[in-house]
Design an enzyme around this catalytic site. Sequence first.
Site, PDB file in Angstrom:
ATOM      1  N   LYS A 284       0.866  -1.175   0.000  1.00  0.00           N
ATOM      2  CA  LYS A 284       0.000   0.000   0.000  1.00  0.00           C
ATOM      3  C   LYS A 284       0.913   1.239   0.000  1.00  0.00           C
ATOM      4  O   LYS A 284       1.649   1.467   0.950  1.00  0.00           O
ATOM      5  CB  LYS A 284      -0.909  -0.003   1.232  1.00  0.00           C
ATOM      6  CG  LYS A 284      -1.998   1.037   1.185  1.00  0.00           C
ATOM      7  CD  LYS A 284      -3.103   0.768   2.196  1.00  0.00           C
ATOM      8  CE  LYS A 284      -4.271   1.729   1.995  1.00  0.00           C
ATOM      9  NZ  LYS A 284      -5.407   1.439   2.910  1.00  0.00           N
ATOM     10  N   GLU A 378     -19.214  -3.992  10.520  1.00  0.00           N
ATOM     11  CA  GLU A 378     -20.103  -3.180  11.356  1.00  0.00           C
ATOM     12  C   GLU A 378     -21.162  -4.040  12.041  1.00  0.00           C
ATOM     13  O   GLU A 378     -21.525  -3.790  13.197  1.00  0.00           O
ATOM     14  CB  GLU A 378     -20.785  -2.110  10.493  1.00  0.00           C
ATOM     15  CG  GLU A 378     -19.861  -0.958  10.086  1.00  0.00           C
ATOM     16  CD  GLU A 378     -18.935  -1.301   8.934  1.00  0.00           C
ATOM     17  OE1 GLU A 378     -19.101  -2.394   8.338  1.00  0.00           O
ATOM     18  OE2 GLU A 378     -18.043  -0.498   8.622  1.00  0.00           O
ATOM     19  N   ARG A 406     -25.022  -0.449   7.526  1.00  0.00           N
ATOM     20  CA  ARG A 406     -24.765  -1.871   7.257  1.00  0.00           C
ATOM     21  C   ARG A 406     -25.238  -2.764   8.406  1.00  0.00           C
ATOM     22  O   ARG A 406     -25.467  -3.950   8.230  1.00  0.00           O
ATOM     23  CB  ARG A 406     -23.269  -2.087   7.000  1.00  0.00           C
ATOM     24  CG  ARG A 406     -22.920  -3.524   6.802  1.00  0.00           C
ATOM     25  CD  ARG A 406     -21.892  -3.840   5.782  1.00  0.00           C
ATOM     26  NE  ARG A 406     -22.047  -3.326   4.444  1.00  0.00           N
ATOM     27  CZ  ARG A 406     -21.043  -3.380   3.578  1.00  0.00           C
ATOM     28  NH1 ARG A 406     -19.883  -3.839   3.972  1.00  0.00           N
ATOM     29  NH2 ARG A 406     -21.210  -2.963   2.348  1.00  0.00           N
TER      30      ARG A 406
END
Length: 639
Positions: A284, A378, A406
């Site tokens: 990343k 979540e 969610r």
Amino acid sequence: MTSLLSRIDRPQDLHALSEDELQTVAQEVRELLIDTVGEIGGHFGANLGTCEIAVAVHSLLDSPKDKVLWDVGHQAYPHKILTGRRDRLATIRQYGGLAPFCARFESEHDIMGAGHASTSIGYAVGIKEAMLRGATEDGKVVAVIGDGSMTGGVAFEAVSQAGGLGTPMVVILNDNGMSISPNVGALSRYMNRVRLDPGLWEAREGVEEKLTRLPAGIGAAFERLGPRFKESVKAFWAPGLWWEELDWAYLGVIDGHDVRAMRRALKTAFEAERPVVIHCATVKGKGFAPAEDGGLEGMEKWHAAKPKSISQRRPAPSRPSSTPAPPQYTTVFGEALVRECERDERVIGITAAMNSGTGLSILQKAMPDRYFDVGIAEQQGVLFAAGAALQGMRPVAAIYSTFLQRAYDQIVHDVCLQNLPVTFCMDRAGLVGDDGPTHHGVFDIAYLRPLPNMTLMAPRDEAMLVHMLHTALKIDGPSALRYPRGVGVGVELPESPELIPVGTGEILRSGERVALVGYGTGVQKALGAAELLAERGLDVTVADARFCKPLDKLLLASLAESHDLLVTVEEGVLQGGFGTAVWESFAEEGAVAPRLLRVGLPDEYVTHGAPALLHEEVGFTAEAIAARVEAAVLDRLGV
Ligand SMILES: Cc1ncc(C[n+]2csc(CCOP(=O)(O)OP(=O)(O)O)c2C)c(N)n1
Ligand SMILES: CC(=O)[C@@H](O)[C@H](O)COP(=O)(O)O
Ligand SMILES: [Mg+2]
């Protein structure tokens, strides 16, 4: 010498290039990202990590007949560059510019709308199965999902369905060991073990050779096994076992920055005619030293780049010390939560992979044993909170308004119906700005208000946030407070929090004829409108509702009694929002409803861009509110 990338106006332009040229294109994409996004700001590290993946995929696909789906889409800038949007990259996330994530309205190559994590595999199964039934022309289907997004449960639901159906599709697991912060959970530990052990990268191939050399005819027997059996036997020895157990073929670990290796794996996968996952290792922030060489902190810091706007190129204007910049609501919340944890050992903080975004990084540092990160999960975050609350804890679920969507059934079924003392702290409530419609936190008032047992409140400023968090933690049932992305209004923070009587509002400014009743950030807009109206000779009342549920019905009745017009102001959709609650409250009592004007957000998905521009667009400004009030008053007079 003109760059190869300048010749790529559509993905098919990659098909004529050699693999060396393709590798060069990937690097040119990377350099364009650093030069552009490094300046204007936006999602950064993840995009530097997918340059080779995007080139490899589009060099073998015929998009949009063949489909490539980008999970979340924050890492899809290389995909956008290669699919005809190279020259508009500098407009990304800006008002009127390219969308922050993949957007179907923006390009035929953006197959799914994105922004929320873990959805790509699910879409891909549906797409491929529809193709197999002749709904559309058949084609290859590839979903690119990160290791962080793979911690989202819905991704597993899709993996299971595809494995069950035997859907011929490909998942590229883009594993860089990072979510926004370092990835968490056992799945992440498993992926790290595999990704970080080059020995395992070769395990699969080596296994077959070793097995066929076994003595006493065992090797010959293995040799006679059919390909699927051989794959399963090999899988037992090599990484990817759980994928194989779910009837996915596992190819990995591939170097995700090696176009040749990625193309080889993709070709194998396409030939397999079954669900195949390609587990690739990437970095990343690849190619950008502060991220790539900066360790976990570096990669986290460069998840998004801040805009180097002109104002940032000049030294910031020196502020007289008397007026320090107001603190971020996020920071005020994080620090207030630490105080609450110090006061009450039952309090814990829970995040769903938004460690710094929610401010829980402050709690993690101060009191690591009171901090939990469930990953991009979540639903689990809310269930974990419910479980802890069952045992007498006072969990604070710090989840952005939009991401909390969610976990709606867990809120209804597992928290509110059970009447458990879970406190939802919803940062990014209201129009968040550059992240656009997938991230605007505009529905939470409407989606939480109908739930019995739920208490809803919203602070007008950062001081009130401290009081409301304290108050919420004293409520023996579910509660939710919402606050916006960004800085507070610059009021002094309290030494110690006060308990706010639940269901009470307060009058901030007394006037006549018109009463503006604000909720959350709506209060500041109402106060601004009142200033403008006073300059025009209309001295109005301003009240802070403080609670949307329960409402302060006494205050509302008294304001309705003494004013001709009530104006509610909220940074949420009007459908089912705070203004609707006020309206309903009069209807319930059979009272004569006062004249009511509701100011809030429209029944549409608001675009991306600077919040001030979005507020202008939807009329959520002091000026627009003042104008509407004036027009309503003049109308009343029949002028
Ligand atoms: C449902 C949901 N929760 C949280 C987020 C915030 N978010 C965006 S990207 C991201 C990390 C994604 O990690 P990964 O999939 O590994 O991609 P990477 O950035 O490492 O390439 C998170 C947590 C989101 N977009 N959607
Ligand atoms: C892609 C994603 O969902 C996150 O990176 C999000 O953009 C973070 O939002 P904030 O910048 O408001 O924390
Ligand atoms: Mg990752």
